[in-house]
Design a protein around this motif. Sequence first.
Motif, PDB file in Angstrom:
ATOM      1  N   LYS A   1      -1.186   3.339  -6.028  1.00 34.68           N
ATOM      2  CA  LYS A   1      -1.215   1.433  -5.457  1.00 34.68           C
ATOM      3  C   LYS A   1      -0.251   1.021  -4.946  1.00 34.68           C
ATOM      4  CE  LYS A   1      -1.436   1.855 -10.632  1.00 34.68           C
ATOM      5  NZ  LYS A   1      -1.765   0.976 -11.937  1.00 34.68           N
ATOM      6  N   LYS A   2      -1.536  -0.422  -4.295  1.00 39.14           N
ATOM      7  CA  LYS A   2      -0.932  -1.035  -3.047  1.00 39.14           C
ATOM      8  C   LYS A   2       0.302  -1.210  -3.056  1.00 39.14           C
ATOM      9  CE  LYS A   2      -3.006  -3.843  -0.395  1.00 39.14           C
ATOM     10  NZ  LYS A   2      -3.385  -3.288   1.049  1.00 39.14           N
TER      11      LYS A   2
ATOM     12  N   HIS B   1       4.520   1.925   2.563  1.00 38.35           N
ATOM     13  CA  HIS B   1       3.604   3.307   2.308  1.00 38.35           C
ATOM     14  C   HIS B   1       3.758   3.965   1.388  1.00 38.35           C
ATOM     15  CE1 HIS B   1       2.538   2.812   6.638  1.00 38.35           C
ATOM     16  NE2 HIS B   1       3.776   2.136   7.268  1.00 38.35           N
TER      17      HIS B   1
END
Length: 137
Positions: free
Chosen positions: A119-120, A124
């Motif tokens: 997922k965004k 990171h």
Amino acid sequence: MAKRKKVLIIGWDCAAPDIVFNRLKDKLPAVRNMMEKGVWGNLRTCYPPITVPAWRVMFTGRDPGELGVYGFRSREGSSYNDFSIVTSNSIKVPAIWDVLGEKGGKSIVSNVPPSYPVKKINGHMISCFITPGPENE
């Protein structure tokens, strides 16, 4: 300018705390150094004490019943024969890195199951060992 505080959380899945923090402490200088300069302690696990729900309980504050995740697999419907592999899409509540991201904080998340599909996040994310290989996509 005030120095930003950083937090590092290291989790060893299935590592016996007595072995890591007591018996091997003198043979693990990096661990000993982090223990001496940081904050550490044993965490009580969830029930069932299985990798996938345990990690997500730790990072969401929800229990397996609230998450609807009890292991690596989930039953499909009411069948005892149809299963699916738990993925990040199975988790419907925000994790700590999601909450931090909403407030502008950045995170680096590595190998926290289940993290596939990635997922965004504000930072990171490296997926976990449950990630299928290219032959399965």
